[in-house]
Every structure is written in structure tokens, then in C-alpha cells.
Write an enzyme that holds these catalytic residues in place. Structure first.
Site, short mmCIF file in Angstrom:
data_model
loop_
_atom_site.label_atom_id
_atom_site.label_comp_id
_atom_site.label_asym_id
_atom_site.label_seq_id
_atom_site.Cartn_x
_atom_site.Cartn_y
_atom_site.Cartn_z
N ASP A 22 9.84 14.96 -42.28
CA ASP A 22 9.13 14.34 -41.25
C ASP A 22 10.00 14.04 -40.06
O ASP A 22 10.92 13.41 -40.40
CB ASP A 22 8.54 12.93 -41.86
CG ASP A 22 7.68 13.25 -42.84
OD1 ASP A 22 7.19 14.30 -42.76
OD2 ASP A 22 7.56 12.41 -43.82
N LYS A 76 8.38 8.19 -33.54
CA LYS A 76 8.59 6.87 -32.79
C LYS A 76 10.20 6.48 -32.66
O LYS A 76 10.46 6.60 -33.65
CB LYS A 76 7.47 5.87 -33.21
CG LYS A 76 6.21 6.00 -33.15
CD LYS A 76 5.31 5.02 -33.29
CE LYS A 76 3.73 5.47 -33.17
NZ LYS A 76 3.17 5.26 -34.32
N ASP A 128 10.58 22.48 -37.02
CA ASP A 128 9.96 22.86 -35.96
C ASP A 128 10.28 22.14 -34.81
O ASP A 128 9.58 22.45 -33.88
CB ASP A 128 8.51 23.35 -36.03
CG ASP A 128 7.86 21.90 -36.58
OD1 ASP A 128 8.28 21.48 -37.36
OD2 ASP A 128 6.93 21.59 -35.79
N THR A 140 9.05 28.65 -45.73
CA THR A 140 8.50 27.73 -46.49
C THR A 140 6.90 27.58 -45.95
O THR A 140 6.58 28.17 -44.96
CB THR A 140 8.98 26.32 -46.31
OG1 THR A 140 8.49 25.90 -44.91
CG2 THR A 140 10.54 26.36 -46.49
N GLU A 141 6.10 26.69 -46.50
CA GLU A 141 4.70 26.55 -46.31
C GLU A 141 4.30 26.15 -44.80
O GLU A 141 3.71 26.92 -44.03
CB GLU A 141 3.95 25.83 -47.38
CG GLU A 141 2.63 25.68 -47.44
CD GLU A 141 1.97 25.09 -48.29
OE1 GLU A 141 2.43 25.08 -49.54
OE2 GLU A 141 1.07 24.29 -48.04
N TYR A 142 5.15 25.14 -44.51
CA TYR A 142 5.33 24.63 -43.09
C TYR A 142 5.75 25.61 -42.23
O TYR A 142 5.23 25.58 -41.09
CB TYR A 142 5.76 23.50 -43.06
CG TYR A 142 4.97 22.02 -43.48
CD1 TYR A 142 4.47 21.98 -44.67
CD2 TYR A 142 4.66 21.05 -42.46
CE1 TYR A 142 3.71 20.96 -44.94
CE2 TYR A 142 3.70 20.09 -42.61
CZ TYR A 142 3.30 20.02 -43.69
OH TYR A 142 2.65 18.82 -44.14
N GLU A 143 6.65 26.27 -42.55
CA GLU A 143 7.27 27.22 -41.60
C GLU A 143 6.28 28.25 -41.14
O GLU A 143 6.13 28.72 -40.01
CB GLU A 143 8.64 27.93 -42.23
CG GLU A 143 9.17 28.75 -41.35
CD GLU A 143 10.79 28.99 -42.10
OE1 GLU A 143 11.11 28.70 -42.99
OE2 GLU A 143 11.39 30.00 -41.41
C1 LIG Z 1 6.23 18.39 -43.51
S1 LIG Z 1 6.42 18.08 -45.27
C2 LIG Z 1 7.49 19.41 -45.65
C3 LIG Z 1 6.95 20.46 -46.62
C4 LIG Z 1 7.95 21.58 -46.95
N1 LIG Z 1 9.24 21.24 -47.23
C5 LIG Z 1 7.54 22.91 -46.30
O1 LIG Z 1 8.51 23.21 -45.50
O2 LIG Z 1 6.69 23.40 -46.42
C6 LIG Z 1 7.46 16.56 -45.52
C7 LIG Z 1 7.38 16.34 -46.89
O3 LIG Z 1 8.33 15.50 -47.23
C8 LIG Z 1 8.15 14.23 -47.91
N2 LIG Z 1 9.30 13.37 -47.55
C9 LIG Z 1 9.21 12.74 -46.15
N3 LIG Z 1 10.31 11.77 -46.37
C10 LIG Z 1 10.72 11.77 -47.81
C11 LIG Z 1 11.59 11.15 -48.29
N4 LIG Z 1 12.41 9.91 -47.95
N5 LIG Z 1 11.88 11.12 -49.82
C12 LIG Z 1 11.05 11.98 -50.45
N6 LIG Z 1 10.23 12.79 -49.88
C13 LIG Z 1 9.83 12.70 -48.57
C14 LIG Z 1 6.93 13.99 -47.47
O4 LIG Z 1 6.05 13.26 -48.35
C15 LIG Z 1 6.28 15.52 -47.20
O5 LIG Z 1 5.43 15.92 -48.39
#
Ligand SMILES: C[S@@+](CC[C@H](N)C(=O)[O-])C[C@H]1O[C@@H](n2cnc3c(N)ncnc32)[C@H](O)[C@@H]1O
Length: 152
Positions: free
Chosen positions: A54, A58, A90, A127-130
């Protein structure tokens, strides 16, 4: 090589666990990455993959980014000498922030790419997001960060 995925959202973790049910070398932890030192012994793992974390765009939320320097200090404490973080995003702002954070904490950077899919890098696993982000034409940023000397 064994892998452990960490995810703080139960529903997201459940989907991943279902999909990976047949994989013998993959396990999951349902927790927040900020608790790594309570979950793992020093030296228990040696490489961390941060895939599309993430961005916390902000300004006041920058300390939640998983490449914020306090996270980096924690990672190298747990992984010890030879710690490795492989990071993909990204989000250009997060990538710029991360470059500064790794440098401020004395990590050594290599294989930096500002457009991974149009670079010479071999062996990328999407990855899926990628897949989702790059299908829309967005460049993918990637780096490898290492701390201290590698111990084989
Ligand atoms: C944008 S998704 C990434 C998905 C995957 N890694 C991909 O590339 O397809 C970010 C994920 O990280 C998790 N996440 C974010 N901060 C985290 C944290 N501090 N500890 C564990 N999970 C976290 C979120 O819940 C979310 O499911």
C-alpha cells in the site's frame, strides 16, 4: 526454498491460502508486518519480498509505508547480515520515497528498474496486482536492497 506470506486482512489471506493449498513450500501468517520481530526469530528468514505494498499516499501516513526506515531497521535486525529486500511497485511516489529510505538506512541497491517490463531483467514473476497495473500501461518499478555482507 520455503516461503511465508504475511497478510493482515483475514479475507485476503483466506483467498491466498485457498489458491495455494497444493503448494508444499508456502505458508501464511495472518498478522501485521509491523509485528515481524514477534513472529520470527533472528535469522529465520533472509529475504523479504514487498510486492505492491500500500502506498499510503497521504503525507501524514508515510510511517505506515513498509519501506519507511523504521520498518527497514526491523527487517535488517531480523534477517541479520546479508538481509535482502526485493521491492516492486507501480507507484512512482512510493518508489522515490523508498529509494531515499533505503539510502538513509545504508542499504546497498542494485538492479534498479523504472520500467521493469521493458528492461533487461530476466526471471520476473508477475503478481496479481502487477498484471492488473501493467495491463493499463503503467510502468513497474523494482529494486533489490541488501544490507551488510551476504553469508552463504
Ligand atoms: C495492493 S495489495 C498487494 C497484493 C499482492 N502482493 C500482489 O502484488 O498482487 C497490498 C496488500 O498488503 C496488505 N498489507 C498492507 N500493509 C500490511 C501490513 N502492514 N501487514 C500485513 N499486510 C499488509 C493489504 O491488506 C493488501 O492485501
Amino acid at each position: 526454498m520455503n516461503f511465508i506470506g504475511i497478510e493482515r486482512q483475514q479475507t485476503v489471506l483466506a483467498v491466498a491460502a485457498r489458491r495455494a493449498a497444493e503448494l508444499p513450500n508456502l505458508a501464511f501468517v495472518w498478522d501485521n508486518a509491523k509485528n515481524l520481530s514477534e513472529l520470527f526469530e533472528v535469522g529465520e528468514f533472509r529475504r523479504l519480498y514487498l510486492n505492491f505494498s500500500d502506498p499510503w499516499t497521504k503525507k501524514r501516513t508515510y510511517k505506515r509505508r513498509l519501506t519507511y526506515r523504521e520498518f527497514l531497521q526491523e527487517y535488517r535486525h531480523i534477517m541479520g547480515d546479508g538481509a535482502e529486500v526485493f521491492f516492486k511497485t507501480d507507484n512512482r511516489g512510493l518508489f522515490e520515497f523508498s529509494l531515499n529510505e533505503f539510502c538513509a538506512d545504508d542499504w546497498k541497491l542494485s538492479n534498479i528498474s523504472l520500467d521493469l517490463h521493458h528492461s533487461d531483467f530476466v526471471g520476473n514473476i508477475m503478481t496479481e496486482y502487477e498484471e492488473k497495473f501493467s495491463a493499463g500501461g503503467a510502468p513497474i518499478y523494482r529494486l533489490e536492497a541488501r544490507y551488510g555482507k551476504r553469508i552463504e
